[in-house]
Every structure is written in structure tokens, then in C-alpha cells.
Design an enzyme around this catalytic site. Structure first.
Site, PDB file in Angstrom:
ATOM      1  N   GLU A 123       3.721  24.656  15.114  1.00  0.00           N
ATOM      2  CA  GLU A 123       3.025  25.707  14.868  1.00  0.00           C
ATOM      3  C   GLU A 123       1.541  25.675  15.425  1.00  0.00           C
ATOM      4  O   GLU A 123       0.392  25.588  14.584  1.00  0.00           O
ATOM      5  CB  GLU A 123       2.946  25.739  13.001  1.00  0.00           C
ATOM      6  CG  GLU A 123       4.210  25.815  12.625  1.00  0.00           C
ATOM      7  CD  GLU A 123       4.569  25.196  11.143  1.00  0.00           C
ATOM      8  OE1 GLU A 123       3.352  25.202  10.439  1.00  0.00           O
ATOM      9  OE2 GLU A 123       5.414  25.241  10.710  1.00  0.00           O
TER      10      GLU A 123
ATOM     11  N   GLU B 211       0.339  30.569   5.600  1.00  0.00           N
ATOM     12  CA  GLU B 211       1.311  30.840   6.555  1.00  0.00           C
ATOM     13  C   GLU B 211       0.758  31.935   7.558  1.00  0.00           C
ATOM     14  O   GLU B 211       0.781  32.964   7.054  1.00  0.00           O
ATOM     15  CB  GLU B 211       2.743  31.116   6.098  1.00  0.00           C
ATOM     16  CG  GLU B 211       3.124  29.966   5.433  1.00  0.00           C
ATOM     17  CD  GLU B 211       3.960  29.149   6.192  1.00  0.00           C
ATOM     18  OE1 GLU B 211       3.912  29.056   7.224  1.00  0.00           O
ATOM     19  OE2 GLU B 211       4.436  28.120   5.558  1.00  0.00           O
TER      20      GLU B 211
HETATM   21 ZN   LIG Z   1       4.617  24.660   8.656  1.00  0.00          ZN
END
Ligand SMILES: [Zn+2]
Length: 413
Positions: free
Chosen positions: A176, A373
Site C-alpha cells: 500500500e 483506506e
Molecule cells: Zn492495508
């Protein structure tokens, strides 16, 4: 000309041989609507097929799952779609194409910035430079060492000793990349902006940034497998790593975590089995009197997630958590219209247990603990193009400023 071509050929050959990067040519990502129990049951069995299928977004009844399909399983997948009457849309036609576009060959002496993603060494060199430039307000805290002995660092921005603190953690999940890019951008903005509102929060709040909590996994995504998620601890031959965000000692292995070392959500053999989570928990405990807000950056999906994920039971201050989260999402939306959904992880995303967000709320009961997120909603997934780094950071900073001011209104900061 001939010599140049020869050199280029040698460089190309050498990089192919030495880097041994896994490639994902013609790997596709499909979004699949999970509309009934039968579909859910069958889709869940695909999880165990390591080299053919993997989920970027797990199958849950009534929601969309994102599934990665390797080229050799494409026919099987199409058969399954027909047999189960699945409503499926291709979101990414070729993952490798996105990876190639994401990391163009760069000049090695390029200045640090947010037009591209950086290596761990580049991030650390940039942080070292900042520590020299801002000796009075920046300090480095040693959080611990990773399994492969890389230092995990927290950078503290502080103008006054006794201010309330916000702790920002990023890249606990290796692939990420946007998470550490966002953390470093925010630190830079707090240091350099002359906007009075920014100067105010930079001066009157203490900020801790842990840009890369999982350095081993992060380095592995740069050298070997762009899609790696876990740590690199070899708990079992051939299946490395722990999902560090399932490894915290709060409701460990309760739900949404795996005991299979080969799984992407392997929670570890015991809570805090891995040095990265143990170090972060000890660091947070040592600073718990200061920390009023904890934010962990992840991708992707565009959510502001509140505790808890292990239960549908709302947290004790759920109304306030929602109020602060909604203020953040409203501010984010105002810049480019990017939509973030706010709610507990169990309610709006999926159930899981052993995350840093749930641990600090569950064990230390701090008021605000969020998972953010980041972009996007799956058009690029984990391979968010570098052109989106800065727009993402700008909207997230709008959200963060709104979160801070809503916390002040409630009395949390
Ligand atoms: Zn994650």
C-alpha cells in the site's frame, strides 16, 4: 550508437537477471457481486488456490469482491461466472501494465518529491535531511527493528513539550505504497506550509509519523513482488510473513484472520509474534498519555473506518467517532468530489481482528482511532498511479484538518 545499444541491452539484461521481480502479465482484476450464499461459498474456496486466484477485496454477501485472476485460470473463472450466474466486471485488464507505468526508470539524483513513489532508502535519506534542517522541532524515535533488522522510525514534530499528540502509522501493509507517500507528504506540509490554519495545528499539536512500519515487506515489494502484503518473518517454509494488521493482541484470531501461514491474512502463531507489531505496541503504550488521535493509513477503498472490526457492537463513543469521521469525509469530498464512506469496519467493510486500530482503542481506550483506506475504489487498486499521489494527499489533508477541528469541538484535542 551501437555501443549505446549494447550498454542498454546489458543494463536491461542485468536488471532482469538480478532483480528477479515477479511479473503479473495479463493478470486481471474482476469485481464480482456476491448475491447469494451459494456464490459466497464457492468464491471463498478460491482463496485456497494460491497461484490462480487471490482477493484484493474479500467476498462478503451483498457486497462486491475484487478478485485477481491469473491468465492460466481465466477460462476456469469464465466457466465459474457462467455456472454461478455471477455479475462480474473487469476492472483491471493487465496488472503488469499498471506496475510498469507506476515505476518508470528514474534519474537516480532526482530530488525527493511526490511525483513518484520512493524506496525505503530514499525515504530515510529524506527524513535524515529533514532532521538536519529542523533540529529544534523534529526528532527521531527508535520504534524497534524489523525481523530483517531494518530500523522502524517515528519522526516527531513538536514545538511544545506538553501538547496533545496525533500518531500516524503507514505501510503496515507492504504493497500500500500510497500510505507512506501520504504520511511523508503530510509531514512535509506541516513543516513548510505558511497557511495560518496549518501553522496552528503544526505548532499546537505534537505529531508522530511512522512512515513505514513494515520495512521488510516494503523493500520486498520494491525488489521482488509488488503485490506483497505481509511481513517477511519465515514462520513456515515457503510461506513467509504475517499480516501485521491481524497480529495485535486484542481479540486476536477472533474473526477475519487466518491461522494458515500461507494466507495473506495469517495472524501469526501468537499475538505480537512479529517484532514490528510488538515494537509499535510498546511505542504506543510508552506514549499513550500524549496520544489523543491514532490514524493508520491503508489502501484501497476510500473509507474512514472506526473501531471495531471484530464485532457489530458499537464502540462506547461511536457517535463521536462517526461525527469526527463524517467531518473528515465531508472535507475530503469538497476538493475533488472523492467519496469516502465512514463507519465501523464491521459495518461498512468487513470483520477482522488484531488490527492496530482496534488494539489501541480496545486496550487503551483512546478516543479517536481511525483506519483511513486511501484511493481508489479498485480502478487501479494497490497500484495507484503516481499522478494521483498529490491530489490524494491534498484531499486527505483537508480531511485531516477537519478531523482535528471536530476533535477540538468535542474536546478530544
Ligand atoms: Zn492495508
Amino acid at each position: 550508437m551501437g555501443i549505446l545499444k549494447g550498454i542498454l541491452a546489458i543494463i536491461f539484461f542485468a536488471s532482469v537477471v538480478w532483480s528477479r521481480q515477479l511479473t503479473f502479465h495479463d493478470f486481471k482484476v474482476f469485481s464480482v457481486k456476491v448475491e447469494n450464499e451459494e456464490q459466497l461459498r464457492i468464491l471463498k474456496t478460491l482463496e485456497n488456490d494460491d497461484d490462480g486466484f487471490s482477493y484484493w477485496k474479500d467476498p462478503i454477501l451483498g457486497r462486491d469482491a475484487d478478485i485477481v485472476v491469473s491468465p492460466n485460470k481465466l477460462n476456469d473463472f469464465n466457466d465459474l461466472v457462467s455456472a454461478l450466474k455471477l455479475n462480474s466486471t473487469m476492472k483491471i485488464a493487465n496488472i503488469q501494465k499498471l506496475i510498469d507505468a507506476e515505476s518508470p526508470l528514474r534519474q537516480s539524483r532526482e530530488a525527493f518529491g511526490w511525483e513518484n513513489y520512493h524506496t525505503l532508502d530514499e525515504i530515510n535519506a529524506w527524513l535524515d535531511g529533514l532532521l538536519i534542517s529542523y533540529p529544534d522541532i523534529l526528532s527521531v524515535h527508535h520504534v524497534g527493528y524489523s525481523y530483517q533488522n531494518r530500523e522502524i522510525r517515528a519522526i516527531k514534530l513538536s514545538h511544545k513539550n506538553n501538547s496533545a499528540a496525533i500518531l500516524i502509522e503507514a505501510n503496515i501493509h507492504a504493497r500500500e505504497w500510497i500510505s507512506s507517500a501520504t504520511a511523508t507528504w503530510l509531514l512535509n506540509e506541516l513543516l513548510t506550509s505558511t497557511d495560518p490554519e496549518v501553522v496552528d495545528i503544526a505548532t499546537n499539536i505534537n505529531w508522530y509519523f511512522i512512515p513505514v512500519l513494515n520495512p521488510d515487506g516494503f523493500v520486498y515489494t520494491k525488489t521482488t513482488n509488488r503485490l506483497w502484503r505481509k511481513s517477511r518473518y519465515p514462520h513456515q517454509h515457503l510461506c513467509y510473513g504475517v499480516d501485521l494488521n491481524r497480529n495485535f493482541d486484542f481479540m486476536w484470531m477472533h474473526v477475519g484472520a487466518s491461522s494458515n501461514p500461507c494466507s495473506d491474512t495469517f495472524a501469526g502463531p501468537t499475538p505480537f509474534s512479529d517484532p514490528e507489531t510488538k515494537a509499535l505496541s510498546e511505542f504506543m503504550t510508552a506514549h499513550i498519555d500524549e496520544i489523543k488521535v491514532f490514524i493508520t493509513f491503508h489502501s484501497y477503498g476510500q473509507f474512514i473506518l472506526t473501531p471495531f472490526a471484530y464485532t457489530y457492537e458499537p464502540a462506547d463513543n461511536y457517535e463521536q467517532l462517526k461525527q469526527v469521521g463524517n467531518a473528515g469525509a465531508d472535507a475530503i469530498r469538497q476538493r475533488y468530489g472523492t467519496n469516502y464512506v465512514v463507519g465501523s469496519s464491521a459495518e461498512v467493510l468487513y470483520m477482522n481482528s488484531g488490527s492496530s486500530r482496534d488494539w489501541i482503542k480496545g486496550i487503551h481506550n483512546i478516543n479517536i482511532s481511525f483506519t483511513i483506506e486511501l484511493r481508489d475504489q479498485g480502478s487501479y487498486g494497490f497500484i495507484l498511479p503516481p499522478e494521483q499521489i498529490i491530489p490524494n494527499c491534498l484531499e486527505i489533508f483537508d480531511g485531516l484538518k477537519a478531523i482535528v477541528s471536530e476533535c477540538k469541538i468535542i474536546g478530544y484535542l
